[in-house]
Design a protein around this motif. Structure first.
Motif, PDB file in Angstrom:
ATOM      1  N   LYS A 106     -10.246  37.093 -23.806  1.00  0.00           N
ATOM      2  CA  LYS A 106     -10.996  38.171 -23.149  1.00  0.00           C
ATOM      3  C   LYS A 106     -10.036  39.091 -22.408  1.00  0.00           C
ATOM      4  O   LYS A 106      -9.078  38.642 -21.788  1.00  0.00           O
ATOM      5  N   ASP A 137      -3.646  45.718 -26.134  1.00  0.00           N
ATOM      6  CA  ASP A 137      -3.215  46.020 -27.485  1.00  0.00           C
ATOM      7  C   ASP A 137      -1.926  45.270 -27.819  1.00  0.00           C
ATOM      8  O   ASP A 137      -1.068  45.074 -26.953  1.00  0.00           O
ATOM      9  N   LEU A 161      -8.460  39.756 -33.385  1.00  0.00           N
ATOM     10  CA  LEU A 161      -9.854  39.396 -33.682  1.00  0.00           C
ATOM     11  C   LEU A 161     -10.805  39.975 -32.642  1.00  0.00           C
ATOM     12  O   LEU A 161     -11.587  39.247 -32.053  1.00  0.00           O
ATOM     13  N   GLY A 162     -10.726  41.250 -32.384  1.00  0.00           N
ATOM     14  CA  GLY A 162     -11.555  41.790 -31.316  1.00  0.00           C
ATOM     15  C   GLY A 162     -11.078  41.224 -29.995  1.00  0.00           C
ATOM     16  O   GLY A 162      -9.999  41.555 -29.529  1.00  0.00           O
ATOM     17  N   GLN A 163     -11.851  40.333 -29.395  1.00  0.00           N
ATOM     18  CA  GLN A 163     -11.435  39.662 -28.163  1.00  0.00           C
ATOM     19  C   GLN A 163     -10.744  38.346 -28.502  1.00  0.00           C
ATOM     20  O   GLN A 163     -11.169  37.255 -28.092  1.00  0.00           O
TER      21      GLN A 163
END
Length: 279
Positions: free
Chosen positions: A27, A31, A60-62
């Motif tokens: 979380k 970048d 993977l996104g978060q």
């Protein structure tokens, strides 16, 4: 900016006899650039005590995905990780492969520079993000991927989905051209064009890639895989000898022998900087 936290394992999948993909939730992930890495340790264990460096394969996104090879005690223990387990992670760390359009060797207004990615086995790791994020305007990419055999080409299917031109070599001839990936590089550089070479893999392969690129007058950057203890340049355990004082940058220079620190100054270096005879 790097962070130090405990994160949750999302999945841990075996993809080849010696290779696994480890998904980690993260979380607030900042970048990550192609070539950067993280330091990972199994939560609650004192053996192995120190974190180990792993390149970031996917975002993977978060979260992130780490592609790793089982080579010792630490990675053998990692194969036992299950969804919901926790790991300690520090990162992202290190530098990245340069943007060829904005680098000094790119001519003003240059477009159409061809990026040749040369990977040996687990050295494929930094190039997936490069394929996804690094398709800079006007740049073309080709992947030269080598391994001992068909079971030493992790992530091959991922790259096929990216639509990048791929040329494969294996030492046993089980996939692609029989021989070394450096033979593919010689062939690619023999074609007329404007090239830059990015390479990651065994040190012997990197040394030969650097030699071939230098002979062809082509810019070459290599990602070094070095044993690390801290990942932040404090312990000096991952020092590599460089050729000239003017290339030292943030390195240190005891007794007139010049070094750079892989985790802090790298892991990506201009191949001309490295004293390949000392590697």
């Amino acid at each position: 900016m790097e962070s130090n936290k405990t994160v949750e394992v999302l999945y841990n999948k075996q993809i080849l006899p010696a290779y696994y993909k480890l998904g980690i939730g993260w979380k607030g992930l900042t970048d990550i650039e192609p070539g950067q890495f993280v330091m990972l340790r199994l939560t609650g264990r004192i053996d192995p005590l120190l974190r180990r460096p792993f390149g970031v394969y996917k975002i993977l996104g978060q979260g992130i995905e780490i592609l790793y090879k089982v080579v010792g005690k630490g990675t053998r223990l990692m194969t036992g990780l299950r969804p919901g387990d926790m790991v300690d992670i520090l990162g992202p760390l290190g530098n990245s492969f340069p943007n060829p359009i904005s680098s000094p060797f790119a001519k003003e207004g240059q477009r159409g520079m061809k990026i040749i990615m040369v990977a040996g086995g687990i050295g494929i790791v930094p190039f997936y993000l490069l394929g996804v994020k690094g398709q800079w305007s006007g740049s073309r990419q080709v992947l030269l991927f080598g391994g001992m055999g068909k079971e030493d080409l992790p992530g091959l299917e991922d790259f096929k989905k990216l639509g990048i031109n791929i040329f494969i070599s294996t030492e046993d001839g089980s996939v692609g051209k029989k021989g070394l990936v450096t033979d593919l590089l010689k062939k690619e550089l023999s074609k007329k064009g404007n090239y830059i070479v990015y390479a990651c893999g065994p040190k012997g392969m990197l040394k030969e890639v650097a030699r071939i690129a230098d002979k062809a007058g082509v810019a070459c950057y290599v990602s070094l895989d070095q044993v690390m203890a801290c990942g932040m340049g404090a312990c000096l355990g991952c020092a590599v000898k460089v050729r000239e004082r003017k290339n030292v940058g943030q390195g240190f220079s005891p007794a007139n022998v010049f070094y750079k620190i892989v985790c802090k100054d790298g892991p990506v270096f201009d191949a001309k900087e490295i004293d390949w005879e000392a590697i």
